[in-house]
Design an enzyme around this catalytic site. Structure first.
Site, mmCIF file in Angstrom:
data_model
loop_
_atom_site.group_PDB
_atom_site.id
_atom_site.type_symbol
_atom_site.label_atom_id
_atom_site.label_comp_id
_atom_site.label_asym_id
_atom_site.label_seq_id
_atom_site.Cartn_x
_atom_site.Cartn_y
_atom_site.Cartn_z
ATOM 1 N N ASP A 119 3.496 4.307 14.664
ATOM 2 C CA ASP A 119 4.636 3.770 15.402
ATOM 3 C C ASP A 119 4.866 4.681 16.607
ATOM 4 O OD1 ASP A 119 5.828 6.052 14.429
ATOM 5 O OD2 ASP A 119 7.290 5.020 13.179
ATOM 6 N N ASP A 132 4.809 -3.799 7.486
ATOM 7 C CA ASP A 132 4.876 -2.472 6.878
ATOM 8 C C ASP A 132 6.272 -2.339 6.297
ATOM 9 O OD1 ASP A 132 6.248 -1.862 9.623
ATOM 10 O OD2 ASP A 132 6.671 -0.115 8.378
ATOM 11 N N CYS A 145 -1.155 -7.612 -13.995
ATOM 12 C CA CYS A 145 -1.584 -6.635 -12.987
ATOM 13 C C CYS A 145 -2.756 -5.830 -13.518
ATOM 14 C CB CYS A 145 -0.430 -5.707 -12.635
ATOM 15 S SG CYS A 145 -0.867 -4.435 -11.421
ATOM 16 N N CYS A 163 -3.771 -2.848 -12.178
ATOM 17 C CA CYS A 163 -3.745 -1.464 -11.691
ATOM 18 C C CYS A 163 -3.869 -0.488 -12.865
ATOM 19 C CB CYS A 163 -2.485 -1.193 -10.870
ATOM 20 S SG CYS A 163 -1.013 -0.748 -11.821
ATOM 21 N N CYS A 206 -0.795 -0.294 -15.203
ATOM 22 C CA CYS A 206 -0.609 -1.419 -16.125
ATOM 23 C C CYS A 206 -1.716 -1.498 -17.174
ATOM 24 C CB CYS A 206 -0.529 -2.731 -15.340
ATOM 25 S SG CYS A 206 0.979 -2.834 -14.353
ATOM 26 N N HIS A 244 1.484 1.161 -8.964
ATOM 27 C CA HIS A 244 1.733 -0.225 -9.371
ATOM 28 C C HIS A 244 2.389 -1.040 -8.248
ATOM 29 C CE1 HIS A 244 2.852 -3.883 -11.255
ATOM 30 N NE2 HIS A 244 4.058 -3.694 -10.735
#
Ligand SMILES: [Zn+2]
Length: 387
Positions: free
Chosen positions: A93, A279, A317, A319, A322, A348
């Site tokens: 930014d 974002d 999920c 990930c 999980c 997660h």
């Protein structure tokens, strides 16, 4: 050296867009979500976790990196990619938002913004030209134009004056980048000569000002366009209307980036209105506060109801968190103040956001985005605001 930034629109479904853009550090599929790596790191996550969660591009904050460790130090390390050890695309930014939200004793003039560091009180000046130079030293793949961030609420008159100043600053940013591309002065190390630059549309909650800002910013000829100054307290339907109107006014062949937004529902709703990039600190910040996004709605992991819940955070999920751990264990770690809680929760939440973007891209590609959107909004609202 030729410019390599290129956006290609692959498919549309209504006003939702499926595309990709090329940067010197790789290709990004859109719609895309960019995890926020404020100080050169996504909080509580290793880069390998961020990449494994599916992030193609991350964001760094110019204000923070300028103050500490300094853009010149980073340039001497070979630029931000090398310094932080992230090989993929990076966006920075302009520092504008933090100057207006974090720094003290701001003085804004046509020349730029003078401010005091929130770290040590030291005084600094950001001009449009200076923020282009700083981002050139950082060497991100996408740099943002320096804009004035309006407080909410603001009168129409204040919003108009601020928007017009941002338009003039955008033109100065563009002109400075052209100078750096053609013949950089000796005090500016250009770490990434093929850096792209995006302009930012402002104008508060006033549709006619948003339109004026979009047209004038586009006239400066940026590689992509962002919509700034939203999700600052305005009602959600106002935000969605401004996003739809503004996105519809931006060139079809350039990416459209909605800055600082938002909830999973916001991502889906704003893709539906023509946005390509997002974002937000929400997935990472909320993770550290124990608020988790799942396919069945939000979960507050400190809730007593999870004390003996052996199930995964989100049954669908994939990930690490999980696959490996129970809600009971995650609740225990959170209540015990273990740093691992932040790491597991962050992994997660990032996976949830990035999986959602993947499902959005697939639905647009298949022409089923509208049914995906209806089903998504039904399921994520099921446990919302669990506390
Ligand atoms: Zn998960």
């Amino acid at each position: 050296m030729g410019r390599t930034f290129r956006f290609t629109l692959r498919a549309t479904d209504g006003t939702a867009r499926r595309g990709e853009f090329e940067t010197p550090h790789g290709v990004v599929q859109t719609p895309a979500f960019m995890p926020v790596g404020t100080q050169g790191a996504v909080k509580a996550a290793l880069h390998s976790d961020v990449a494994a969660a599916g992030a193609a591009i991350i964001l760094g904050n110019t204000y923070h990196l300028f103050l500490r460790p300094g853009d010149e130090l980073i340039a001497r390390r070979g630029g931000l990619h090398r310094f932080i050890g992230w090989d993929g695309p990076l966006l920075t930014d302009s520092g504008g938002f933090q100057v207006f939200s974090l720094a003290a004793h701001r003085v804004i003039t046509e020349q730029g913004a003078e401010f005091q560091s929130h770290l040590d009180g030291s005084r600094h000046q950001f001009t449009p030209e200076r923020t282009v130079d700083i981002q050139a030293r950082l060497g991100s793949d996408i740099a943002m134009a320096f804009d004035e961030c309006l407080a909410f609420p603001a009168t129409r008159q204040a919003a108009a004056a601020s928007m017009q100043r941002s338009v003039r600053w955008a033109a100065r940013c563009r002109a400075r980048l052209e100078v750096l591309r053609a013949a950089p002065p000796p005090d500016v190390t250009v770490s990434n000569p093929r850096q792209a630059q995006f302009g930012i549309v402002q104008g508060g909650v006033f549709l006619d000002l948003r339109r004026e800002s979009a047209d004038a910013t586009v006239a400066s000829g940026f590689d992509g366009y962002a919509i700034g100054g939203l999700s600052v307290g305005e009602p959600i339907d106002v935000m969605y209307t401004i996003v739809a109107e503004t996105a519809g006014r931006l060139p079809r062949d350039r990416p459209r980036y909605l800055m600082g937004v938002g909830t999973p529902e916001d991502l889906v709703e704003c893709v539906a209105r023509g946005i390509d990039m997002f974002d937000c600190v929400m997935p990472t910040r909320n993770a550290r506060n124990g608020q988790l996004f799942t396919s069945q709605g939000r979960i507050n992991i400190k809730n007593a109801r999870y004390a003996e819940d052996d199930g995964p955070l989100d049954p669908i999920c994939s990930c690490y968190t999980c696959r490996r751990h129970s809600r009971a264990y995650l609740r225990h770690l959170y209540l015990a103040g273990e740093m691992t809680a932040g790491a597991l929760n962050t992994l997660h939440n990032l996976t949830f956001y990035l999986d959602t973007m993947g499902r959005i891209r697939e639905a647009i590609q298949l022409g089923t985005f509208d049914s995906f959107r209806q089903e998504f909004l039904r399921s994520v609202s099921r446990l919302s605001h669990d506390s």
